[in-house]
Scaffold this motif. Structure first.
Motif, short mmCIF file in Angstrom:
data_model
loop_
_atom_site.label_atom_id
_atom_site.label_comp_id
_atom_site.label_asym_id
_atom_site.label_seq_id
_atom_site.Cartn_x
_atom_site.Cartn_y
_atom_site.Cartn_z
N ALA A 117 0.84 -1.20 0.00
CA ALA A 117 0.00 0.00 0.00
C ALA A 117 0.88 1.24 0.00
N THR A 118 1.84 1.29 0.93
CA THR A 118 2.82 2.38 0.98
C THR A 118 4.14 1.83 1.49
N GLY A 119 5.23 2.45 1.10
CA GLY A 119 6.56 2.03 1.54
C GLY A 119 7.63 2.72 0.74
N ASP A 120 8.81 2.85 1.31
CA ASP A 120 9.90 3.52 0.60
C ASP A 120 11.22 2.80 0.84
N GLY A 121 12.23 3.18 0.08
CA GLY A 121 13.54 2.56 0.20
C GLY A 121 14.66 3.57 0.12
N ALA A 122 15.79 3.25 0.72
CA ALA A 122 16.98 4.10 0.67
C ALA A 122 18.19 3.21 0.39
N LEU A 123 18.84 3.44 -0.74
CA LEU A 123 19.97 2.62 -1.18
C LEU A 123 21.27 3.41 -0.99
N SER A 124 22.29 2.78 -0.42
CA SER A 124 23.59 3.42 -0.26
C SER A 124 24.67 2.37 -0.36
N GLY A 125 25.87 2.78 -0.81
CA GLY A 125 26.92 1.77 -0.94
C GLY A 125 28.26 2.29 -1.37
N ALA A 126 28.56 2.16 -2.66
CA ALA A 126 29.90 2.38 -3.18
C ALA A 126 30.47 3.74 -2.78
N GLN A 127 31.73 3.73 -2.34
CA GLN A 127 32.46 4.96 -2.04
C GLN A 127 33.26 5.37 -3.28
N THR A 128 33.02 6.57 -3.75
CA THR A 128 33.76 7.09 -4.90
C THR A 128 34.59 8.29 -4.45
N GLU A 129 35.33 8.87 -5.36
CA GLU A 129 36.14 10.03 -5.02
C GLU A 129 35.27 11.23 -4.65
N ASN A 130 33.98 11.16 -4.98
CA ASN A 130 33.07 12.26 -4.67
C ASN A 130 32.25 12.03 -3.41
#
Length: 274
Positions: A117-130
């Protein structure tokens, strides 16, 4: 950088494309047109001939570190399950990546199924030079007008000590942009699917839990037209609770490792299922 990861995926895609189109095939192509009635009398090992094929890909400047690549398949069909209704059959319109469908080891009788019905997501991971690469995928839900197999869904058997999670599908409602603050890539058809049925436990009245690490998922997406699939596990427990006619899942985290050994986490916020 994200751009380097994107190019690595595209190089793999070029090798995959050669495999699909190369005429140097040492066995018949793996093609067969099925309709529901064809499965009526099939049983374990009944496919004749077996699934066997070999592709000699050949060398190329597109993959200079790989010499004389060859792809071989040797298998058999052990069992087949079809939806009870033909209305639930999936029409395949893409010969790349199985039309985005994964072959999963799930119980064909999932008990009952609910739609997000409702829901959200947050993706995080790779470390880059930025900085850290992040994204906020929007899951297909009833609130966004999803329908049929495009919806995110959950399925389980509602039975005390024998409780099982038979389905958990998180499907993006559109493209997802991954950014490290300076560079960004756009991925299509992002989804995370439970790969096999998992046994949970009852931890309270109308409340059930899947232990951390007990569930195996498959994450899939397309980058630059190239399909990518990665194994995923639940880094934290998944708690499912009934509230009247609504079920909720507590916030939980899924983790996977990409081709450059970067650990990614997908936090799934408190979701409601109906």
């Amino acid at each position: 950088m994200l751009a380097r990861r994107r190019e690595a995926v595209r190089a793999a895609g070029r090798l995959s494309d050669r495999a699909r189109t190369n005429d140097d095939v040492a066995a018949p192509p793996l093609r067969h047109a099925f309709k529901g009635g064809d499965f009526a009398n099939w049983g374990p090992g009944s496919l004749n001939p077996p699934l066997q094929a070999t592709w000699n890909i050949g060398n190329s400047d597109d993959w200079p570190l790989i010499e004389n690549p060859q792809i071989s398949i040797d298998g058999e069909v052990n069992n087949l399950f079809l939806p009870a209704s033909e209305d639930d059959y999936i029409e395949c319109v893409d010969n790349s990546g199985s039309d985005g469908q994964a072959f999963l080891g799930l119980d064909p009788s999932p008990g009952f199924t609910l739609v997000l019905a409702t829901g959200d997501g947050a993706l995080s991971g790779a470390q880059t030079e930025n900085g850290t690469a992040t994204a906020n995928p929007t899951f297909a839900s009833e609130s966004l007008g999803c329908s049929g197999d495009t919806c995110s869904r959950i399925g389980f058997t509602d039975a005390g000590p024998d409780w099982k999670l038979n389905r958990l599908e998180l499907r993006s409602a559109g493209s997802t942009v991954v950014s490290d603050g300076a560079d960004e890539v756009e991925i299509e058809r992002f989804s995370v699917l439970l790969a096999s049925t998992v046994v949970g436990g009852e931890v309270g009245k109308d409340q059930f839990k899947v232990a951390a690490g007990a569930a195996t998922f498959l994450a899939s997406y397309e980058l630059g037209g190239v399909p990518v699939m990665l194994p995923v596990s639940n880094a934290t427990p998944i708690v499912i609770t009934k509230h009247g006619s609504i079920w909720t899942t507590s916030t939980f985290s899924l983790q996977f490792v990409d081709s450059e050994n970067a650990i990614w986490s997908l936090a799934v916020g408190g979701a409601k299922w109906m």
